[in-house]
Design an enzyme around this catalytic site. Sequence first.
Site, PDB file in Angstrom:
ATOM      1  N   GLU A 140       0.826  -1.212   0.000  1.00  0.00           N
ATOM      2  CA  GLU A 140       0.000   0.000   0.000  1.00  0.00           C
ATOM      3  C   GLU A 140       0.860   1.261   0.000  1.00  0.00           C
ATOM      4  O   GLU A 140       0.532   2.240  -0.669  1.00  0.00           O
ATOM      5  CB  GLU A 140      -0.954   0.005   1.202  1.00  0.00           C
ATOM      6  CG  GLU A 140      -2.081  -0.999   1.081  1.00  0.00           C
ATOM      7  CD  GLU A 140      -2.937  -0.798  -0.172  1.00  0.00           C
ATOM      8  OE1 GLU A 140      -2.998   0.320  -0.695  1.00  0.00           O
ATOM      9  OE2 GLU A 140      -3.524  -1.785  -0.641  1.00  0.00           O
ATOM     10  N   TYR A 171      -6.871   6.285   4.036  1.00  0.00           N
ATOM     11  CA  TYR A 171      -6.918   5.240   3.014  1.00  0.00           C
ATOM     12  C   TYR A 171      -6.075   4.020   3.420  1.00  0.00           C
ATOM     13  O   TYR A 171      -6.549   2.882   3.398  1.00  0.00           O
ATOM     14  CB  TYR A 171      -6.424   5.782   1.646  1.00  0.00           C
ATOM     15  CG  TYR A 171      -6.114   4.633   0.747  1.00  0.00           C
ATOM     16  CD1 TYR A 171      -7.144   3.928   0.149  1.00  0.00           C
ATOM     17  CD2 TYR A 171      -4.808   4.165   0.589  1.00  0.00           C
ATOM     18  CE1 TYR A 171      -6.899   2.801  -0.604  1.00  0.00           C
ATOM     19  CE2 TYR A 171      -4.544   3.035  -0.157  1.00  0.00           C
ATOM     20  CZ  TYR A 171      -5.594   2.365  -0.750  1.00  0.00           C
ATOM     21  OH  TYR A 171      -5.339   1.234  -1.473  1.00  0.00           O
ATOM     22  N   ASP A 213      -9.895   4.572  -2.500  1.00  0.00           N
ATOM     23  CA  ASP A 213      -8.817   4.953  -3.418  1.00  0.00           C
ATOM     24  C   ASP A 213      -9.465   5.554  -4.670  1.00  0.00           C
ATOM     25  O   ASP A 213     -10.701   5.593  -4.787  1.00  0.00           O
ATOM     26  CB  ASP A 213      -7.888   3.769  -3.726  1.00  0.00           C
ATOM     27  CG  ASP A 213      -8.429   2.858  -4.806  1.00  0.00           C
ATOM     28  OD1 ASP A 213      -9.662   2.852  -5.018  1.00  0.00           O
ATOM     29  OD2 ASP A 213      -7.628   2.157  -5.447  1.00  0.00           O
ATOM     30  N   CYS A 226     -19.653  -4.250 -18.282  1.00  0.00           N
ATOM     31  CA  CYS A 226     -19.649  -4.047 -16.828  1.00  0.00           C
ATOM     32  C   CYS A 226     -20.596  -5.041 -16.130  1.00  0.00           C
ATOM     33  O   CYS A 226     -21.771  -5.141 -16.489  1.00  0.00           O
ATOM     34  CB  CYS A 226     -20.072  -2.613 -16.507  1.00  0.00           C
ATOM     35  SG  CYS A 226     -20.158  -2.320 -14.739  1.00  0.00           S
TER      36      CYS A 226
HETATM   37  S1  SF4 Z   1     -22.015   0.798 -15.953  1.00  0.00           S
HETATM   38 FE1  SF4 Z   1     -20.286   1.961 -16.682  1.00  0.00          FE
HETATM   39  S2  SF4 Z   1     -20.159   3.737 -15.361  1.00  0.00           S
HETATM   40 FE2  SF4 Z   1     -21.512   2.312 -14.361  1.00  0.00          FE
HETATM   41  S3  SF4 Z   1     -20.187   1.181 -12.949  1.00  0.00           S
HETATM   42 FE3  SF4 Z   1     -20.269   0.001 -14.862  1.00  0.00          FE
HETATM   43  S4  SF4 Z   1     -18.506   0.712 -16.065  1.00  0.00           S
HETATM   44 FE4  SF4 Z   1     -18.878   2.212 -14.422  1.00  0.00          FE
END
Ligand code: SF4
Length: 331
Positions: A36, A119, A137, A201
Site C-alpha cells: 500500500e 486510506y 482509493d 460491466c
Molecule cells: S455501468 Fe459503466 S459507469 Fe456504471 S459502474 Fe459500470 S462501467 Fe462504471
Amino acid sequence: MNKTDFGRRLRVWFRRHGRDLPWRQTRDPYAILVSEMMLQQTTVAAVVPYFERWMKRFPSFEELATAGESEVLALWQGLGYYRRARNLHASAKKIDGDWSGKFPQEYESLRALPGIGDYTAQAVRAFAFDQPVPVLDANVIRVVARLFDLRTPVDTAKGLARVRGKLEELLPAKGGHEFVSAMMELGALVCRAGRPDCLVCPVKEFCAAKHPENLPVKAPKAPIKERTELAAWVWDGEAVLLQQSTARRWVGLWRLPPLDDQLTGGPAAELTYSIVRERVTLRIHPRSKGDLVASTEPRKAFSLRELQQIAIPSPHRRAIAKLLKDRFDHG
Ligand code: SF4
C-alpha cells in the site's frame, strides 16, 4: 440498489477477471502495508518488481526495523517520494519495538503509525484482517460516484463524505478483502477513468450514471507553476561530487550540489520533472570544486560503483546518467 445482488455480481466477475497481483496472495499485514505504501502515487506495473525485491530483502517488520536507513532508501530508489520509505521504516521500528511485533487492527492505532492516512489504515484493515470497511482509493471513488451519479466534487470534504456514505451502504457484513479488491479492480479494468467500458460491466444494471465519462466531478485545480533549479557537475574523471540534502523534500539523499548564482553559457544537461503542482527545469552546469560556495550539507565524491549503492533523487540520477554517457561517448 439491492446490495446483496450487487455484491454477488461483483464477486462472480472478480473471481473470473481479477488480476493475480503478488500482494493479493497474502494476509500478512506487513506485506500489505509495504504494497500500500509503494502503490501511493505509483502504478501497479511499476510497483511489482520493487515489492518482490523488497520482500526478499526485508521479509518482516523485524528485518526492516533493524536495517540501516541508507539501505532502506537505496532499495526504494526509483519509486520516488522517499518519505514513504522513511515512514515504513519508522513504522517497522514502532511495531517491532513499542508494540513487541504485534500489528494493530484498530483504525486509531493504525492512524498513529507514521505516514498512515485514512486510506492506508482502511486498506490494511480490509486486506489483512478482512474487515468490511470503506477503502477510498481513486478507483473506488470513481466507481461509487458513477454508480450513484454523484455530482459533488469528490476532492472536497463534502463530496468525499457522500462517496463514503454510499460505499458504506454497499459494504457486505463480512468479506472486506474480496469486496474491496473487487471494487478496485472494477475501477482499474472496466469503470476506467475517462471512457468506461459499460458494455461489459458486471454491475451496469445497478448503475445510475447518465454520462459516466464526466464523472467523478473534480474541483478546478490551481495552475501548474514553472520553476528552474540549477546544480553543479563536478567530475574529476573518476568520481562525481554530490551533496547530501537536509531539505525536507529529499532529506538524506545525495544530489548534485545546488547552485544559486546566475550562470553564463549553456548548461551541460537539462531535463524537466514534475512534483505536486509544479514543473521543474533542472539545469546542470559544469563547475570545479573550488567554485562552489561553502555549504553546511556534507559533500562527497562518489565513484561509478558507489553511485549504484546510494539513494539519489531520480531527476538527479537521470542527469548523472546522461552526463556520464556524454563523457564516455566523447572519450
Ligand atoms: S455501468 Fe459503466 S459507469 Fe456504471 S459502474 Fe459500470 S462501467 Fe462504471
